[in-house]
Design a protein around this motif. Sequence first.
Motif, PDB file in Angstrom:
ATOM      1  N   SER A 112      10.334  50.857   0.352  1.00  0.00           N
ATOM      2  CA  SER A 112      11.378  50.884   1.385  1.00  0.00           C
ATOM      3  C   SER A 112      12.732  50.991   0.706  1.00  0.00           C
ATOM      4  O   SER A 112      13.153  50.046   0.030  1.00  0.00           O
ATOM      5  N   ARG A 126      -4.487  48.918   6.632  1.00  0.00           N
ATOM      6  CA  ARG A 126      -3.121  48.819   7.119  1.00  0.00           C
ATOM      7  C   ARG A 126      -2.731  50.041   7.941  1.00  0.00           C
ATOM      8  O   ARG A 126      -3.141  51.144   7.629  1.00  0.00           O
ATOM      9  N   GLU A 149       1.698  42.184  16.608  1.00  0.00           N
ATOM     10  CA  GLU A 149       2.736  41.642  15.725  1.00  0.00           C
ATOM     11  C   GLU A 149       3.447  42.771  14.983  1.00  0.00           C
ATOM     12  O   GLU A 149       3.638  42.699  13.754  1.00  0.00           O
ATOM     13  N   ALA A 150       3.815  43.825  15.710  1.00  0.00           N
ATOM     14  CA  ALA A 150       4.506  44.958  15.088  1.00  0.00           C
ATOM     15  C   ALA A 150       5.733  44.436  14.345  1.00  0.00           C
ATOM     16  O   ALA A 150       6.429  43.539  14.826  1.00  0.00           O
ATOM     17  N   ARG A 151       5.968  45.011  13.169  1.00  0.00           N
ATOM     18  CA  ARG A 151       7.032  44.522  12.310  1.00  0.00           C
ATOM     19  C   ARG A 151       7.837  45.728  11.839  1.00  0.00           C
ATOM     20  O   ARG A 151       7.287  46.639  11.238  1.00  0.00           O
ATOM     21  N   LYS A 152       9.134  45.745  12.134  1.00  0.00           N
ATOM     22  CA  LYS A 152       9.967  46.888  11.746  1.00  0.00           C
ATOM     23  C   LYS A 152      10.145  46.900  10.229  1.00  0.00           C
ATOM     24  O   LYS A 152      10.441  45.859   9.625  1.00  0.00           O
ATOM     25  N   ILE A 153       9.925  48.080   9.613  1.00  0.00           N
ATOM     26  CA  ILE A 153      10.094  48.159   8.166  1.00  0.00           C
ATOM     27  C   ILE A 153      11.050  49.281   7.765  1.00  0.00           C
ATOM     28  O   ILE A 153      11.148  49.637   6.603  1.00  0.00           O
ATOM     29  N   GLU A 202       7.247  51.113  11.617  1.00  0.00           N
ATOM     30  CA  GLU A 202       6.770  49.786  11.987  1.00  0.00           C
ATOM     31  C   GLU A 202       5.399  49.586  11.369  1.00  0.00           C
ATOM     32  O   GLU A 202       4.577  50.497  11.366  1.00  0.00           O
ATOM     33  N   ASP A 203       5.147  48.415  10.865  1.00  0.00           N
ATOM     34  CA  ASP A 203       3.813  48.039  10.425  1.00  0.00           C
ATOM     35  C   ASP A 203       3.096  47.497  11.657  1.00  0.00           C
ATOM     36  O   ASP A 203       3.498  46.476  12.213  1.00  0.00           O
ATOM     37  N   ILE A 204       2.075  48.237  12.095  1.00  0.00           N
ATOM     38  CA  ILE A 204       1.381  47.817  13.323  1.00  0.00           C
ATOM     39  C   ILE A 204      -0.079  47.471  13.014  1.00  0.00           C
ATOM     40  O   ILE A 204      -0.962  47.659  13.857  1.00  0.00           O
TER      41      ILE A 204
END
Lengths: 77, 77, 77, 77, 77, 77, 77
Positions: free
Chosen positions: B71, A25, A53-57, A46-48
Amino acid sequence: MSEIANRIFEESLGRVVLVELKGGRTVRGKLYSFDQHMNLVLEDAEDITIPSEARKIGMVVVRGDNVVLVSPPPKRQ
Amino acid sequence: MSEIANRIFEESLGRVVLVELKGGRTVRGKLYSFDQHMNLVLEDAEDITIPSEARKIGMVVVRGDNVVLVSPPPKRQ
Amino acid sequence: MSEIANRIFEESLGRVVLVELKGGRTVRGKLYSFDQHMNLVLEDAEDITIPSEARKIGMVVVRGDNVVLVSPPPKRQ
Amino acid sequence: MSEIANRIFEESLGRVVLVELKGGRTVRGKLYSFDQHMNLVLEDAEDITIPSEARKIGMVVVRGDNVVLVSPPPKRQ
Amino acid sequence: MSEIANRIFEESLGRVVLVELKGGRTVRGKLYSFDQHMNLVLEDAEDITIPSEARKIGMVVVRGDNVVLVSPPPKRQ
Amino acid sequence: MSEIANRIFEESLGRVVLVELKGGRTVRGKLYSFDQHMNLVLEDAEDITIPSEARKIGMVVVRGDNVVLVSPPPKRQ
Amino acid sequence: MSEIANRIFEESLGRVVLVELKGGRTVRGKLYSFDQHMNLVLEDAEDITIPSEARKIGMVVVRGDNVVLVSPPPKRQ
């Protein structure tokens, strides 16, 4: 962590770092805090893992024992 | 855990946090207690590993060494 | 373990808790004893990994480092 | 780490080392810093896990517990 | 290990316990010795991972960090 | 490490040892240094995981926690 | 390790023990040395993971954290 590693983390505070975790990850975010075990706090993360499909966390606290490597931002010129 | 991480956890007490565990599991719940090893107590927790199949699990004590990242809730405005 | 986690375990003594272990295993039983490492003793325990195939396993001592999370019983009203 | 291992790391400072990580990953870079746990800082690092697809990753801090082995550069003649 | 867990192990000395190990292995044998890390010595042990193919393994010393759970024998009436 | 194990390592200095690592990897090289955690330094090392595809890897520092077993060279006659 | 486990290892010195390692590997050899972490030295060892393909591996030093269980030889009559 060596003094130099410590300094690198200090100089990265407030700047975007890339953090690779065990299990493949990858998370990117502004370094907000760290400690000697590489427990990290990232802001605006961001989970990249899948770059397309970067996902803001948001803000995340990462437990240090999951960290494989950290890329600090390029040095200021 | 750094003082800042500690403060983030303290400010999250009574509020909903997202906890990702080793092995791909995700749990969400109101943070009721924590310690320096990231042993956590969550209230009104849900297992949201498969978001469309959220499953209520009530109060849970999470052993810290399973935690990958936490988070905290967005900051109060 | 935080004092609050400790108190939750103490209040759960003699009552049924659910224990999830690393590797996806789930055990349920009456909490008979615990320590700070989450080494647990359960009485009248059942392995409920496959809920429809619950299997009685009597008294068990669980080594704490296998524990992922523990669900205490709902609070007494 | 033995004194000799320590000396090898010291002599490798500023020179390119190869670092193999758990899980089959390989990284190459100029050794910038290290400590007794093999936490490493590499400059101008490349991920060469797939040698034909070397990927520049800049400066990286590697958490020591992920390190399997480190190849220092050949000795100066 | 809690005092109660310790007492349970002590009361099981000379009696048959079931020991589940990481990786799904199960061993059964007469408890001959134990320590605080759950290092165990079993006599007349059998590997009963596949119950229908029990295999005698004599005396074994089990390293505690492999233990998931231990079932003591039912209490004496 | 026991005194005897320590002596075996000392007697192996400068001689070829075989080192098996977690994950099935095997490395062979001249033992140049070791410490109590089995951190090893090997010279003129070869990765012989696939014996028919031995691959020279020069000097390597092996982090001890990856070591499964070490075969010292046969005793001098 | 308990005193009894220690005594069992001592009584096994010079005699053939069976050692099961994490990951399903089995080694058999004459116990030459041991310590409290179950770091072992075996002489005239054989890898008997596949019993029909026993493979002589000579003297080996086994790092204790890989050990699952050790079978001492049957007691002298």
